[in-house]
Scaffold this motif. Sequence first.
Motif, PDB file in Angstrom:
ATOM      1  N   THR A   9      -2.050   7.894   0.507  1.00 35.51           N
ATOM      2  CA  THR A   9      -2.628   7.562  -0.795  1.00 35.51           C
ATOM      3  C   THR A   9      -2.946   8.824  -1.590  1.00 35.51           C
ATOM      4  O   THR A   9      -3.016   8.776  -2.812  1.00 35.51           O
ATOM      5  N   GLY A  48      -2.716   5.320  -5.680  1.00 34.75           N
ATOM      6  CA  GLY A  48      -2.891   6.605  -5.029  1.00 34.75           C
ATOM      7  C   GLY A  48      -2.917   7.719  -6.053  1.00 34.75           C
ATOM      8  O   GLY A  48      -2.924   7.470  -7.264  1.00 34.75           O
ATOM      9  N   GLU A  52       1.496   5.064   1.310  1.00 36.75           N
ATOM     10  CA  GLU A  52       1.147   5.972   2.406  1.00 36.75           C
ATOM     11  C   GLU A  52       1.895   7.282   2.172  1.00 36.75           C
ATOM     12  O   GLU A  52       3.125   7.242   2.112  1.00 36.75           O
ATOM     13  N   LEU A  95       0.853  -1.188   0.000  1.00 35.74           N
ATOM     14  CA  LEU A  95       0.000   0.000   0.000  1.00 35.74           C
ATOM     15  C   LEU A  95       0.880   1.227   0.000  1.00 35.74           C
ATOM     16  O   LEU A  95       1.984   1.200   0.565  1.00 35.74           O
TER      17      LEU A  95
END
Length: 106
Positions: free
Chosen positions: A35, A101, A33, A31
């Motif tokens: 986004t 993102g 960080e 993921l």
Amino acid sequence: MAGLTISTIFLSVNTGFAEVPEFRLIIKDHLFEPTQLEIPAGEKIKLIVENQDVTPEEFESHSLNREKIIPAKGKIILFLGPLEKGTYPFVGEFHEESAKGNIIAK
Ligand SMILES: [Cu+2]
């Protein structure tokens, strides 16, 4: 003579880079960080993408015309812009379902 030329180039490059605002994206558990990363429109910026995972990832953005592999536990530096106001989507191409993102220039 050659050595002098090279150090002069490095010096001018460093001076230019120092004025560019820095932003950071972290990759963790496939993921990004944050986004949504807000940056100033109309300015060149430095983007550091740090991969904390144990697998490589590829930062890919068609709208930004960037595609670059980030090694496991490694980082890359991208210079972006100046960008017009807008939203620029990006993905981690190796984990496209989760790693996505937007860079928002405003
Ligand atoms: Cu790709």
